[in-house]
Design an enzyme around this catalytic site. Sequence first.
Site, PDB file in Angstrom:
ATOM      1  N   SER A  24       0.824  -1.210   0.000  1.00  0.00           N
ATOM      2  CA  SER A  24       0.000   0.000   0.000  1.00  0.00           C
ATOM      3  C   SER A  24       0.858   1.260   0.000  1.00  0.00           C
ATOM      4  CB  SER A  24      -0.928  -0.001   1.218  1.00  0.00           C
ATOM      5  OG  SER A  24      -0.182  -0.162   2.413  1.00  0.00           O
ATOM      6  N   ASN A 111      -2.243  -2.609  13.403  1.00  0.00           N
ATOM      7  CA  ASN A 111      -3.702  -2.459  13.351  1.00  0.00           C
ATOM      8  C   ASN A 111      -4.185  -1.203  14.075  1.00  0.00           C
ATOM      9  OD1 ASN A 111      -3.581  -4.815  11.958  1.00  0.00           O
ATOM     10  ND2 ASN A 111      -4.403  -6.110  13.597  1.00  0.00           N
ATOM     11  N   HIS A 157     -39.985  21.671 -11.471  1.00  0.00           N
ATOM     12  CA  HIS A 157     -39.980  20.835 -12.694  1.00  0.00           C
ATOM     13  C   HIS A 157     -39.218  21.502 -13.841  1.00  0.00           C
ATOM     14  CE1 HIS A 157     -43.448  18.736 -10.750  1.00  0.00           C
ATOM     15  NE2 HIS A 157     -43.752  19.976 -10.392  1.00  0.00           N
ATOM     16  N   SER A 278     -13.778  26.609 -28.042  1.00  0.00           N
ATOM     17  CA  SER A 278     -13.835  25.450 -28.918  1.00  0.00           C
ATOM     18  C   SER A 278     -12.814  25.625 -30.024  1.00  0.00           C
ATOM     19  CB  SER A 278     -15.237  25.318 -29.520  1.00  0.00           C
ATOM     20  OG  SER A 278     -15.170  24.610 -30.743  1.00  0.00           O
ATOM     21  N   LYS A 284     -17.824  29.853 -29.077  1.00  0.00           N
ATOM     22  CA  LYS A 284     -18.072  29.037 -27.890  1.00  0.00           C
ATOM     23  C   LYS A 284     -17.365  29.536 -26.644  1.00  0.00           C
ATOM     24  CE  LYS A 284     -19.790  24.890 -28.223  1.00  0.00           C
ATOM     25  NZ  LYS A 284     -20.888  24.423 -27.398  1.00  0.00           N
ATOM     26  N   GLU A 291     -18.811  21.602 -15.503  1.00  0.00           N
ATOM     27  CA  GLU A 291     -19.107  20.247 -15.990  1.00  0.00           C
ATOM     28  C   GLU A 291     -18.213  19.207 -15.304  1.00  0.00           C
ATOM     29  OE1 GLU A 291     -18.639  22.089 -20.117  1.00  0.00           O
ATOM     30  OE2 GLU A 291     -19.655  20.195 -20.524  1.00  0.00           O
ATOM     31  N   TYR A 318      -9.656  -6.706  12.394  1.00  0.00           N
ATOM     32  CA  TYR A 318      -8.997  -6.236  11.180  1.00  0.00           C
ATOM     33  C   TYR A 318      -8.914  -7.335  10.124  1.00  0.00           C
ATOM     34  CZ  TYR A 318      -5.414  -4.384   8.046  1.00  0.00           C
ATOM     35  OH  TYR A 318      -4.733  -3.958   6.934  1.00  0.00           O
ATOM     36  N   GLN A 323      -7.302  -2.297   4.045  1.00  0.00           N
ATOM     37  CA  GLN A 323      -6.257  -1.469   3.443  1.00  0.00           C
ATOM     38  C   GLN A 323      -6.801  -0.678   2.249  1.00  0.00           C
ATOM     39  OE1 GLN A 323      -2.024  -2.751   3.224  1.00  0.00           O
ATOM     40  NE2 GLN A 323      -2.469  -3.123   1.074  1.00  0.00           N
ATOM     41  N   LYS A 326      -8.141   3.428   2.109  1.00  0.00           N
ATOM     42  CA  LYS A 326      -7.401   4.687   2.003  1.00  0.00           C
ATOM     43  C   LYS A 326      -7.425   5.309   0.610  1.00  0.00           C
ATOM     44  CE  LYS A 326      -4.254   2.532   4.407  1.00  0.00           C
ATOM     45  NZ  LYS A 326      -5.156   1.715   5.281  1.00  0.00           N
TER      46      LYS A 326
HETATM   47  N1  ARG Z   1      -1.164  -1.355   5.416  1.00  0.00           N
HETATM   48  C1  ARG Z   1      -2.139  -1.844   6.340  1.00  0.00           C
HETATM   49  C2  ARG Z   1      -3.459  -1.126   6.116  1.00  0.00           C
HETATM   50  O1  ARG Z   1      -3.468  -0.135   5.479  1.00  0.00           O
HETATM   51  C3  ARG Z   1      -1.687  -1.621   7.744  1.00  0.00           C
HETATM   52  C4  ARG Z   1      -2.213  -2.587   8.709  1.00  0.00           C
HETATM   53  C5  ARG Z   1      -1.694  -3.925   8.430  1.00  0.00           C
HETATM   54  N2  ARG Z   1      -1.935  -4.843   9.500  1.00  0.00           N
HETATM   55  C6  ARG Z   1      -1.735  -6.113   9.331  1.00  0.00           C
HETATM   56  N3  ARG Z   1      -1.941  -6.866  10.328  1.00  0.00           N
HETATM   57  N4  ARG Z   1      -1.368  -6.595   8.180  1.00  0.00           N
HETATM   58  O2  ARG Z   1      -4.505  -1.563   6.548  1.00  0.00           O
END
Ligand code: ARG
Length: 459
Positions: A24, A111, A157, A278, A284, A291, A318, A323, A326
């Site tokens: 990630s 976590n 409307h 345009s 234009k 938009e 978890y 992950q 994000k």
């Molecule tokens: N990169 C992980 C996430 O964004 C961090 C947590 C990972 N924890 C684990 N036990 N693998 O969620």
Amino acid sequence: SSNAMWGGRFAAGPDAIMEAINASIGFDRRLAKQDIDGSRAHAAMLAAQGIITDSDANAIREGLLTVLSEIESDTFPWRVELEDIHMNVEARLKEIVGEPAGRLHTGRSRNDQVAVDFRLWVRDQCDAADGALKALIEALIGQAEEGADWVMPGFTHLQVAQPVTWGHHMMAYVEMFARDRARFADARARMNESPLGAAALAGTSFPLDRQMTAEALGFDRPTANSLDAVAARDFALEYLGAASICAMHLSRLAEELVIWSSAQFRFVAMSDRWSTGSSIMPQKRNPDAAELLRAKIGRIFGANVALMTIMKGLPLTYSKDMQEDKEQTFDAADSLMLGLAAMTGMVADMKGRPDDLRVAAAMGFSTATDLADWLVRELGLPFRDAHHITGALVSMAEENGCDLPELSLDQMQSVHAGITTAIFDVLGVDNSVASRTSYGGTAPVNVRAQIARWKKDLS
Ligand code: ARG
């Protein structure tokens, strides 16, 4: 080779595809500042509790500051094989300060670490959205002040309904965006609890002071349940929910600007700064910013649905699925902030066209309700009868190809004998809006009062 962080039980390294799906770091490096803040708070607390020595804590703190400056100056050696921001920072810390780095993760897990980092990031986004919304509201109030008594058609409307004022229309969006601010503030207040110290999921046997780290990071308190602390993502969903509603408001306004800037409407001239031409049609001027804003809203809704979907099947606590929270949230936040900034610029720079608005306001028999109201007020007719008589007058005008005020008194009296010349006073659009003084109504006097109230509120 096996991983330095958890390689103890692994003989071989990951497959390349595994690394690609697992890593990630490509996106979560945006959490660097929050990750380092969280680690600094954790290390200081570990030392205060006598879990690590002061000299280890000092080495960790100094090292983390070095890491941060490397990241900020773009000299940090990012490593995809270290998966994520947490392990990249910790591994680099080890290179810089050596052995003490290994003590930082005492009583902590990735976590609770990612949960605290992400909360801090989303909390910042609530504040950023609030500031941007305030600027947009100020731009709308500026427009409302300029055109507090410009008459324009109000629609239902998308058919002409009754005359309203430009200022009233602008202030309608002020109400919406002010509620959006309140939604971000509510979400922020609820999310402002620290998951740090929940460790992997069960808490820890180390005597952590979770109150201390919560305070250091600006949280109101630690979260009360360690399982919830690492499993919850509703804080991000509340942010995305507030962002989605705000985005929906932005999109409605963007849609109006697209319609209003057309040759058929001519309600508004968009500034060159927010338009494009345009390559083939010389006349234009396209409202591209409006938009694109209208379109970017889809990304925000998409992120909201994506994260709801990611979370809905996950057993506590978890799972790595999380992950994926994000990238979605980052993209939604970027789209929202860009949209708010673009809308603020467009609104600040646009020029309403009071003459065209006034002409449009009188079209489509927009004062028919005023006529019916007059019959009720002056002749004592039941509203339903007045509605019927007015309908007959409208079709008479339609047949004659004229507007209501252009009917003669004779023609009017042929529909209802009690009608007098006084009726012509209520058929003008200025009188129509001026008469709408009921609380929250469109009369310029009301609009000015709304403007004054909001300006006081904002200062
Ligand atoms: N990169 C992980 C996430 O964004 C961090 C947590 C990972 N924890 C684990 N036990 N693998 O969620």
